[in-house]
Design an enzyme around this catalytic site. Structure first.
Site, PDB file in Angstrom:
ATOM      1  N   TYR A   1       0.825  -1.200   0.000  1.00  0.00           N
ATOM      2  CA  TYR A   1       0.000   0.000   0.000  1.00  0.00           C
ATOM      3  C   TYR A   1       0.861   1.253   0.000  1.00  0.00           C
ATOM      4  O   TYR A   1       2.081   1.210   0.215  1.00  0.00           O
ATOM      5  CB  TYR A   1      -0.935   0.004   1.211  1.00  0.00           C
ATOM      6  CG  TYR A   1      -0.252   0.358   2.522  1.00  0.00           C
ATOM      7  CD1 TYR A   1      -0.381   1.626   3.079  1.00  0.00           C
ATOM      8  CD2 TYR A   1       0.536  -0.574   3.205  1.00  0.00           C
ATOM      9  CE1 TYR A   1       0.247   1.945   4.281  1.00  0.00           C
ATOM     10  CE2 TYR A   1       1.159  -0.268   4.390  1.00  0.00           C
ATOM     11  CZ  TYR A   1       1.016   1.007   4.934  1.00  0.00           C
ATOM     12  OH  TYR A   1       1.651   1.328   6.096  1.00  0.00           O
TER      13      TYR A   1
ATOM     14  N   ARG B   1       8.044   4.019  -4.947  1.00  0.00           N
ATOM     15  CA  ARG B   1       8.156   3.093  -3.811  1.00  0.00           C
ATOM     16  C   ARG B   1       7.130   1.970  -3.926  1.00  0.00           C
ATOM     17  O   ARG B   1       7.423   0.812  -3.589  1.00  0.00           O
ATOM     18  CB  ARG B   1       7.982   3.832  -2.482  1.00  0.00           C
ATOM     19  CG  ARG B   1       8.161   2.928  -1.270  1.00  0.00           C
ATOM     20  CD  ARG B   1       8.153   3.684   0.045  1.00  0.00           C
ATOM     21  NE  ARG B   1       6.866   4.313   0.307  1.00  0.00           N
ATOM     22  CZ  ARG B   1       6.604   5.066   1.370  1.00  0.00           C
ATOM     23  NH1 ARG B   1       7.563   5.301   2.259  1.00  0.00           N
ATOM     24  NH2 ARG B   1       5.424   5.603   1.550  1.00  0.00           N
TER      25      ARG B   1
ATOM     26  N   LYS C   1       6.471  -1.885   1.980  1.00  0.00           N
ATOM     27  CA  LYS C   1       5.297  -1.247   2.583  1.00  0.00           C
ATOM     28  C   LYS C   1       4.125  -2.224   2.477  1.00  0.00           C
ATOM     29  O   LYS C   1       3.215  -2.075   1.653  1.00  0.00           O
ATOM     30  CB  LYS C   1       4.996   0.089   1.922  1.00  0.00           C
ATOM     31  CG  LYS C   1       4.118   0.998   2.789  1.00  0.00           C
ATOM     32  CD  LYS C   1       4.131   2.425   2.288  1.00  0.00           C
ATOM     33  CE  LYS C   1       3.218   3.324   3.103  1.00  0.00           C
ATOM     34  NZ  LYS C   1       3.668   3.522   4.479  1.00  0.00           N
TER      35      LYS C   1
ATOM     36  N   GLU D   1      13.213   3.015  13.393  1.00  0.00           N
ATOM     37  CA  GLU D   1      12.210   4.002  13.001  1.00  0.00           C
ATOM     38  C   GLU D   1      11.110   4.043  14.046  1.00  0.00           C
ATOM     39  O   GLU D   1      11.168   3.336  15.055  1.00  0.00           O
ATOM     40  CB  GLU D   1      11.630   3.649  11.631  1.00  0.00           C
ATOM     41  CG  GLU D   1      10.969   2.282  11.574  1.00  0.00           C
ATOM     42  CD  GLU D   1      10.496   1.900  10.173  1.00  0.00           C
ATOM     43  OE1 GLU D   1      10.413   2.793   9.306  1.00  0.00           O
ATOM     44  OE2 GLU D   1      10.197   0.713   9.944  1.00  0.00           O
TER      45      GLU D   1
ATOM     46  N   LEU E   1      11.378   1.297   6.765  1.00  0.00           N
ATOM     47  CA  LEU E   1      10.749   1.722   5.520  1.00  0.00           C
ATOM     48  C   LEU E   1      11.500   2.916   4.938  1.00  0.00           C
ATOM     49  O   LEU E   1      11.807   3.864   5.664  1.00  0.00           O
ATOM     50  CB  LEU E   1       9.292   2.120   5.779  1.00  0.00           C
ATOM     51  CG  LEU E   1       8.476   2.457   4.530  1.00  0.00           C
ATOM     52  CD1 LEU E   1       8.179   1.186   3.737  1.00  0.00           C
ATOM     53  CD2 LEU E   1       7.179   3.156   4.919  1.00  0.00           C
TER      54      LEU E   1
END
Length: 323
Positions: A45, A68, A163, A195, A219
């Site tokens: 997504y 991406r 993702k 992250e 990510l």
């Protein structure tokens, strides 16, 4: 033309969405219970922020988002059902079909519906879903006062660079923040920063922005890359390198960023004020500069979007006349 509305209490479920080639009300959109996105989390997504700046309603860094998306699709071996220009056209249309000046466009592709079995099914079309929801303004107190964060061991899988819709690890980490009265969980693995649960995190020390390098552990953020580009344009040094967990305790500033939260300063971490004594617990001077630069970058990106889409509209009309 859809009339723009700031009424976020309006029924967002009546938003118009795109599902497998058809436009429908979000409340009426349905997929099979055997869709592999539902059964396995077998999909990827994107979330793209849309704002209205200088009377221009436009997505921020849309091309980077779809680049991406392609990387995520390649990683999980799902064929991309559209080319980039088709994705951009679809993004423009879902924005136009819905009334909110600020939106979060959600794009999801799953491997499609098939009998439940772990191996990839043959001859199955992917499920393509695009929707949008109203995006509330970021609270001014968060911009002016910063937010609280907590730390936790990063216990997720080792393909965090994809993702993926399989977000249970991130969900648990976000809930950990909520349970501890914080806005975000900053994750650490083997003594180093990875992250946040739904953000990228950067550390600022002596005027240098340090951010972890791209790897399977995090990510590759569109917003953090944008911030690095903006910083370099303004002569600020950006150091992409492994960031030790201990550096969080001595940082002048700590930032989090994402499409939906843009850029925010972490004012306290694990209950301790961030930054040197003179500014501890408040957004620092680097953050205030970057926040202004970021808003200007949005204006420039919006103008580019209008310029590119205007040319695209002319090309589309011409191709229809030829056809």
């Amino acid at each position: 033309m859809v009339e723009l509305r700031n009424d976020l209490a309006s029924d967002w479920q009546q938003a118009t969405c795109y599902l497998n080639g058809e436009w429908t009300a979000l409340a009426d959109a349905k997929v099979s219970v055997l869709d592999r996105g539902f059964i396995f989390g077998d999909g990827v997504y994107e979330v793209i922020a849309v704002d209205t700046v200088d009377s221009i309603r436009a997505p921020f860094r849309a091309h980077a988002h779809f680049a991406r998306l392609q990387r995520s699709l390649d990683a999980v071996r799902i064929d991309n059902p559209l080319v980039v220009e088709q994705w951009l056209d679809l993004t423009a249309e879902v924005i136009e079909r819905n009334p909110w000046p600020r939106q979060l466009v959600y794009v999801q592709i799953t491997r499609g519906a098939a009998k439940r079995d772990h191996p990839f099914p043959a001859g199955v079309a992917p499920t393509v879903f695009v929707s949008t929801t109203p995006w509330p303004s970021i609270p001014s107190e968060q911009i002016e006062q910063g937010v609280a964060a907590v730390t936790h061991a990063d216990e997720r899988w080792l393909h965090c660079d994809i993702k993926s819709t399989s977000l249970l690890g991130n969900v648990l980490m976000k809930q950990y923040a909520v349970d501890n009265g914080a806005s975000e969980t900053v994750m650490l693995r083997d003594g180093f920063l990875t992250e946040g649960s739904s953000t990228n995190v950067s550390v600022i020390k002596n005027g240098v922005i340090s951010t972890p390098p791209k790897s399977v552990q995090l990510l590759p953020g569109i917003t953090v890359d944008g911030i690095a580009h903006i910083a370099q344009q303004h002569g600020v040094n950006v150091d992409v390198r492994p960031v030790a967990a201990s550096e969080l305790k001595t940082a002048d500033e700590i930032w989090l960023c994402s499409s939906g939260r843009e850029l925010l300063a972490i004012a306290s971490l694990d209950g301790t004020a961030v930054g040197p004594e003179a500014i501890a617990g408040k957004p620092g001077p680097m953050y205030r500069k970057m926040h202004q630069w970021f808003q200007q970058a949005k204006r420039e990106d919006a103008r580019d979007w209008v310029s590119q889409r205007g040319a695209r509209s002319i090309e589309t009309r011409a191709s229809k006349r030829v056809a």
